[in-house]
Write a protein that holds these residues in place. Structure first.
Motif, PDB file in Angstrom:
ATOM      1  N   GLY A 209       0.779  -1.229   0.000  1.00  0.00           N
ATOM      2  CA  GLY A 209       0.000   0.000   0.000  1.00  0.00           C
ATOM      3  C   GLY A 209       0.807   1.272   0.000  1.00  0.00           C
ATOM      4  N   ARG A 210       2.134   1.169   0.072  1.00  0.00           N
ATOM      5  CA  ARG A 210       2.968   2.365   0.168  1.00  0.00           C
ATOM      6  C   ARG A 210       4.245   2.212  -0.659  1.00  0.00           C
ATOM      7  NH1 ARG A 210       3.748   2.960   6.540  1.00  0.00           N
ATOM      8  NH2 ARG A 210       4.591   0.898   6.118  1.00  0.00           N
ATOM      9  N   VAL A 211       4.811   3.350  -1.046  1.00  0.00           N
ATOM     10  CA  VAL A 211       6.067   3.351  -1.794  1.00  0.00           C
ATOM     11  C   VAL A 211       6.934   4.506  -1.319  1.00  0.00           C
ATOM     12  CG1 VAL A 211       7.142   3.680  -4.057  1.00  0.00           C
ATOM     13  CG2 VAL A 211       5.095   2.282  -3.869  1.00  0.00           C
ATOM     14  N   VAL A 212       8.212   4.230  -1.102  1.00  0.00           N
ATOM     15  CA  VAL A 212       9.205   5.269  -0.847  1.00  0.00           C
ATOM     16  C   VAL A 212      10.188   5.248  -2.013  1.00  0.00           C
ATOM     17  CG1 VAL A 212      11.023   6.118   0.688  1.00  0.00           C
ATOM     18  CG2 VAL A 212       8.998   4.986   1.644  1.00  0.00           C
ATOM     19  N   GLN A 213      10.456   6.408  -2.544  1.00  0.00           N
ATOM     20  CA  GLN A 213      11.334   6.501  -3.708  1.00  0.00           C
ATOM     21  C   GLN A 213      12.315   7.648  -3.502  1.00  0.00           C
ATOM     22  OE1 GLN A 213       9.158   7.473  -7.238  1.00  0.00           O
ATOM     23  NE2 GLN A 213      10.886   7.266  -8.622  1.00  0.00           N
ATOM     24  N   VAL A 214      13.540   7.468  -3.921  1.00  0.00           N
ATOM     25  CA  VAL A 214      14.520   8.548  -3.894  1.00  0.00           C
ATOM     26  C   VAL A 214      15.318   8.491  -5.188  1.00  0.00           C
ATOM     27  CG1 VAL A 214      16.240   7.156  -2.644  1.00  0.00           C
ATOM     28  CG2 VAL A 214      16.386   9.650  -2.583  1.00  0.00           C
ATOM     29  N   TYR A 215      15.564   9.662  -5.762  1.00  0.00           N
ATOM     30  CA  TYR A 215      16.323   9.718  -7.016  1.00  0.00           C
ATOM     31  C   TYR A 215      17.126  11.007  -7.062  1.00  0.00           C
ATOM     32  CZ  TYR A 215      12.420  12.704  -8.572  1.00  0.00           C
ATOM     33  OH  TYR A 215      11.462  13.681  -8.673  1.00  0.00           O
ATOM     34  N   SER A 216      18.141  10.998  -7.893  1.00  0.00           N
ATOM     35  CA  SER A 216      18.974  12.181  -8.046  1.00  0.00           C
ATOM     36  C   SER A 216      19.271  12.419  -9.520  1.00  0.00           C
ATOM     37  CB  SER A 216      20.289  12.028  -7.281  1.00  0.00           C
ATOM     38  OG  SER A 216      21.100  13.174  -7.469  1.00  0.00           O
ATOM     39  N   THR A 217      19.096  13.675  -9.946  1.00  0.00           N
ATOM     40  CA  THR A 217      19.480  14.061 -11.306  1.00  0.00           C
ATOM     41  C   THR A 217      20.793  14.823 -11.305  1.00  0.00           C
ATOM     42  OG1 THR A 217      18.188  16.110 -11.136  1.00  0.00           O
ATOM     43  CG2 THR A 217      17.079  14.162 -12.031  1.00  0.00           C
ATOM     44  N   GLN A 218      21.283  15.128 -10.110  1.00  0.00           N
ATOM     45  CA  GLN A 218      22.614  15.702  -9.944  1.00  0.00           C
ATOM     46  C   GLN A 218      23.150  15.221  -8.599  1.00  0.00           C
ATOM     47  OE1 GLN A 218      22.529  19.988  -9.520  1.00  0.00           O
ATOM     48  NE2 GLN A 218      20.419  19.955  -8.803  1.00  0.00           N
ATOM     49  N   GLN A 219      24.443  15.106  -8.483  1.00  0.00           N
ATOM     50  CA  GLN A 219      25.000  14.398  -7.332  1.00  0.00           C
ATOM     51  C   GLN A 219      24.883  15.146  -6.016  1.00  0.00           C
ATOM     52  OE1 GLN A 219      28.909  13.162  -9.160  1.00  0.00           O
ATOM     53  NE2 GLN A 219      28.254  11.176  -8.370  1.00  0.00           N
ATOM     54  N   SER A 220      24.645  16.459  -6.030  1.00  0.00           N
ATOM     55  CA  SER A 220      24.618  17.216  -4.780  1.00  0.00           C
ATOM     56  C   SER A 220      23.303  17.072  -4.029  1.00  0.00           C
ATOM     57  CB  SER A 220      24.887  18.699  -5.061  1.00  0.00           C
ATOM     58  OG  SER A 220      23.927  19.211  -5.981  1.00  0.00           O
ATOM     59  N   THR A 221      22.178  16.926  -4.750  1.00  0.00           N
ATOM     60  CA  THR A 221      20.884  16.819  -4.097  1.00  0.00           C
ATOM     61  C   THR A 221      20.088  15.650  -4.669  1.00  0.00           C
ATOM     62  OG1 THR A 221      19.850  18.346  -5.672  1.00  0.00           O
ATOM     63  CG2 THR A 221      20.744  19.302  -3.643  1.00  0.00           C
ATOM     64  N   ALA A 222      19.049  15.268  -3.943  1.00  0.00           N
ATOM     65  CA  ALA A 222      18.173  14.192  -4.392  1.00  0.00           C
ATOM     66  C   ALA A 222      16.743  14.567  -4.061  1.00  0.00           C
ATOM     67  CB  ALA A 222      18.560  12.876  -3.725  1.00  0.00           C
ATOM     68  N   LYS A 223      15.800  13.818  -4.593  1.00  0.00           N
ATOM     69  CA  LYS A 223      14.385  14.002  -4.308  1.00  0.00           C
ATOM     70  C   LYS A 223      13.848  12.738  -3.654  1.00  0.00           C
ATOM     71  CE  LYS A 223      13.982  17.948  -6.620  1.00  0.00           C
ATOM     72  NZ  LYS A 223      13.598  19.230  -6.020  1.00  0.00           N
ATOM     73  N   ALA A 224      13.048  12.922  -2.628  1.00  0.00           N
ATOM     74  CA  ALA A 224      12.373  11.802  -1.987  1.00  0.00           C
ATOM     75  C   ALA A 224      10.884  11.908  -2.264  1.00  0.00           C
ATOM     76  CB  ALA A 224      12.629  11.807  -0.486  1.00  0.00           C
ATOM     77  N   GLN A 225      10.257  10.784  -2.555  1.00  0.00           N
ATOM     78  CA  GLN A 225       8.819  10.759  -2.804  1.00  0.00           C
ATOM     79  C   GLN A 225       8.183   9.659  -1.962  1.00  0.00           C
ATOM     80  OE1 GLN A 225       6.841  11.360  -6.765  1.00  0.00           O
ATOM     81  NE2 GLN A 225       6.380   9.183  -6.589  1.00  0.00           N
ATOM     82  N   PHE A 226       7.088   9.997  -1.297  1.00  0.00           N
ATOM     83  CA  PHE A 226       6.340   9.054  -0.474  1.00  0.00           C
ATOM     84  C   PHE A 226       4.909   8.986  -1.010  1.00  0.00           C
ATOM     85  CE2 PHE A 226       9.884  10.278   2.052  1.00  0.00           C
ATOM     86  CZ  PHE A 226      10.113   9.278   2.991  1.00  0.00           C
ATOM     87  N   VAL A 227       4.435   7.790  -1.314  1.00  0.00           N
ATOM     88  CA  VAL A 227       3.064   7.582  -1.777  1.00  0.00           C
ATOM     89  C   VAL A 227       2.376   6.648  -0.788  1.00  0.00           C
ATOM     90  CG1 VAL A 227       1.596   6.797  -3.672  1.00  0.00           C
ATOM     91  CG2 VAL A 227       3.800   7.879  -4.176  1.00  0.00           C
ATOM     92  N   PHE A 228       1.165   7.005  -0.366  1.00  0.00           N
ATOM     93  CA  PHE A 228       0.510   6.253   0.703  1.00  0.00           C
ATOM     94  C   PHE A 228      -1.001   6.465   0.643  1.00  0.00           C
ATOM     95  CE2 PHE A 228       1.888  10.426   1.979  1.00  0.00           C
ATOM     96  CZ  PHE A 228       0.823  10.972   2.692  1.00  0.00           C
ATOM     97  N   PRO A 229      -1.781   5.576   1.280  1.00  0.00           N
ATOM     98  CA  PRO A 229      -3.238   5.731   1.272  1.00  0.00           C
ATOM     99  C   PRO A 229      -3.668   7.013   1.977  1.00  0.00           C
ATOM    100  CG  PRO A 229      -2.613   3.514   1.954  1.00  0.00           C
ATOM    101  CD  PRO A 229      -1.360   4.337   1.940  1.00  0.00           C
ATOM    102  N   THR A 230      -4.664   7.668   1.430  1.00  0.00           N
ATOM    103  CA  THR A 230      -5.187   8.892   2.034  1.00  0.00           C
ATOM    104  C   THR A 230      -5.791   8.586   3.405  1.00  0.00           C
ATOM    105  OG1 THR A 230      -5.666   9.866  -0.118  1.00  0.00           O
ATOM    106  CG2 THR A 230      -6.862  10.757   1.775  1.00  0.00           C
ATOM    107  N   PRO A 231      -5.331   9.251   4.464  1.00  0.00           N
ATOM    108  CA  PRO A 231      -5.887   9.000   5.798  1.00  0.00           C
ATOM    109  C   PRO A 231      -7.289   9.605   5.943  1.00  0.00           C
ATOM    110  CG  PRO A 231      -4.282  10.771   5.880  1.00  0.00           C
ATOM    111  CD  PRO A 231      -4.239  10.245   4.484  1.00  0.00           C
ATOM    112  N   LYS A 232      -8.008   9.170   6.961  1.00  0.00           N
ATOM    113  CA  LYS A 232      -9.364   9.678   7.180  1.00  0.00           C
ATOM    114  C   LYS A 232      -9.358  11.154   7.560  1.00  0.00           C
ATOM    115  CE  LYS A 232     -11.341   5.235   8.588  1.00  0.00           C
ATOM    116  NZ  LYS A 232     -12.031   4.475   9.674  1.00  0.00           N
ATOM    117  N   THR A 233      -8.339  11.565   8.314  1.00  0.00           N
ATOM    118  CA  THR A 233      -8.236  12.964   8.740  1.00  0.00           C
ATOM    119  C   THR A 233      -6.977  13.587   8.152  1.00  0.00           C
ATOM    120  OG1 THR A 233      -9.345  12.428  10.826  1.00  0.00           O
ATOM    121  CG2 THR A 233      -8.167  14.528  10.705  1.00  0.00           C
TER     122      THR A 233
END
Length: 404
Positions: A209-233
């Protein structure tokens, strides 16, 4: 008689300086319209996640003369890998496989694309940063627009290119709840230090039900992405601290590099948090006001087609206004007629993609990674990929561009 003299409506206000807004401004100014773009942010939004430019959207880029700029801004990703809780590699895929892109298509950072669109359109286009529309009143011969800071002005036409939570759509067409359809997932993206030393590489850590992803298009910084079910609140849209607490609590069980990525989240300058949703409207225009891009037909951030729809929509809307001499009674219906089938196909694709992207169980994750692992070693890999890529390729090219 000059081109500008024959227009029935000459002045156009565009709300939103993301991708669709500046692209539309570019084409309208090129056709002789007088264009103003208002953007709530104080400056262009830099950074952001990776976006794809597919199919006919690349033809639009080429017609803008920006192909070389887009190629320079390409992420040039080398591929990626799926990992388990301990960091062990489950399978790896090359850039074409992981991105499902056909030859000639590109992937860029959203901020880089926004900058390219802005630079191409800023000459001759008025940009109002740090301001927003507070009221829209349509009258027979124009649109009275009130701003948060600037004085009230009258425009011939107004276009909402202001995304999923469009202000123009809310003020003219109705409440967001009427048009925004949630897939049941949420996502957040933010910049992090590249502590894994990724070089144009991405790592994907799936759990049920969830995914964690990290990627970099340049070596100094990266992007993190979190996908998860929408909570009730959910916290308020403006409560960034509350949103970050929610993400931290949702992924509290950790695993892999999750804890390290979450520790960097409060320090990120470009935290993004929103639902994975689609926008669907029966009509994209109402008298002198129209919508383009995500404001009218967002296929969801996980579709891979939102940016392409925005680029093509801007091209068609501007072209139809030019062909109709600025007559919105003619141009707006033609714009929707030309775009409707293309949009519907991509909305369907986006909804299906959102449902398939996150595996719901451990067995589904094993099946998913096993299939990808096998795919790498098939001698007839191109044939095996065709059923997977065909729907996306068809949707990306499901419109014939006119030469306006």
């Amino acid at each position: 008689m000059t081109r500008t003299q024959r227009f029935a409506n000459k002045t156009v206000l565009i709300s939103g300086a993301g991708v669709a807004g500046p692209a539309l401004a570019y084409w309208l100014h090129r056709y002789g319209f007088t264009v103003t773009v208002v953007e709530q942010a104080p400056a262009l939004r830099e950074g952001g996640y990776k976006v794809d430019l597919r199919g006919v959207a690349m033809n639009v880029i080429e017609r803008m003369g920006l192909l070389s700029e887009i190629r320079k801004a390409s992420t040039q990703m080398r591929g990626g890998a799926w990992v388990n809780r301990s960091g062990k590699t489950l399978t790896t895929l090359g850039p074409d496989l992981i991105g499902m892109r056909a030859p000639g298509e590109e992937e860029v950072l959203r901020g880089d694309l926004a900058r390219i669109m802005f630079d191409a359109s800023k000459s001759g286009v008025e940009y109002l940063f740090g301001d927003s529309i507070t009221d829209i009143a349509q009258v027979p011969h124009g649109v009275h627009v009130s701003f948060e800071h600037a004085p009230t002005r009258v425009f011939d036409l107004v276009v909402g290119a202001d995304g999923l939570h469009s202000t123009v759509r809310r003020q003219v067409f109705g409440l967001e709840t009427e048009f925004v359809h949630h897939t049941g997932m949420h996502a957040c993206v933010f910049s992090v230090p590249n502590h894994l030393d990724l070089d144009r590489w991405e790592l994907i850590y799936p759990t049920p039900g969830r995914v964690v992803q990290v990627y970099s298009t340049q070596q100094s910084t990266a992007k993190a992405q979190f996908v998860f079910p929408t909570p009730k609140t959910l916290p308020d849209r403006r409560d960034v601290a509350g949103q970050q607490r929610l993400v931290t609590d949702t992924f509290a069980d950790g695993g892999w590099e999750t804890a390290t990525l979450l520790q960097a989240m409060p320090h990120s300058p470009d935290f993004y948090f929103d639902s994975v949703s689609q926008v669907r409207l029966d009509q994209w225009s109402l008298r002198r006001v129209a919508l383009v891009g995500d404001a009218a037909y967002s296929p969801s951030p996980l579709s891979g087609q939102g940016t392409s729809l925005a680029m093509v929509g801007a091209y068609v809307l501007a072209g139809e206004l030019n062909s109709a001499g600025g007559d919105h009674h003619v141009a707006f219906p033609r714009y929707q007629e030309k775009m409707r089938d293309y949009v519907e196909l991509n909305l369907t694709l986006g909804w299906n993609n959102a449902g398939q992207m996150v595996a719901g169980s451990k067995s589904a994750i094993r099946m998913q990674t096993t299939m990808m692992r096998m795919l790498r070693y098939l001698p007839w890999q191109d044939l095996a990929l065709r059923p997977i890529i065909k729907p996306l390729n068809h949707a990306a090219n499901a419109i014939t561009l006119e030469d306006y």
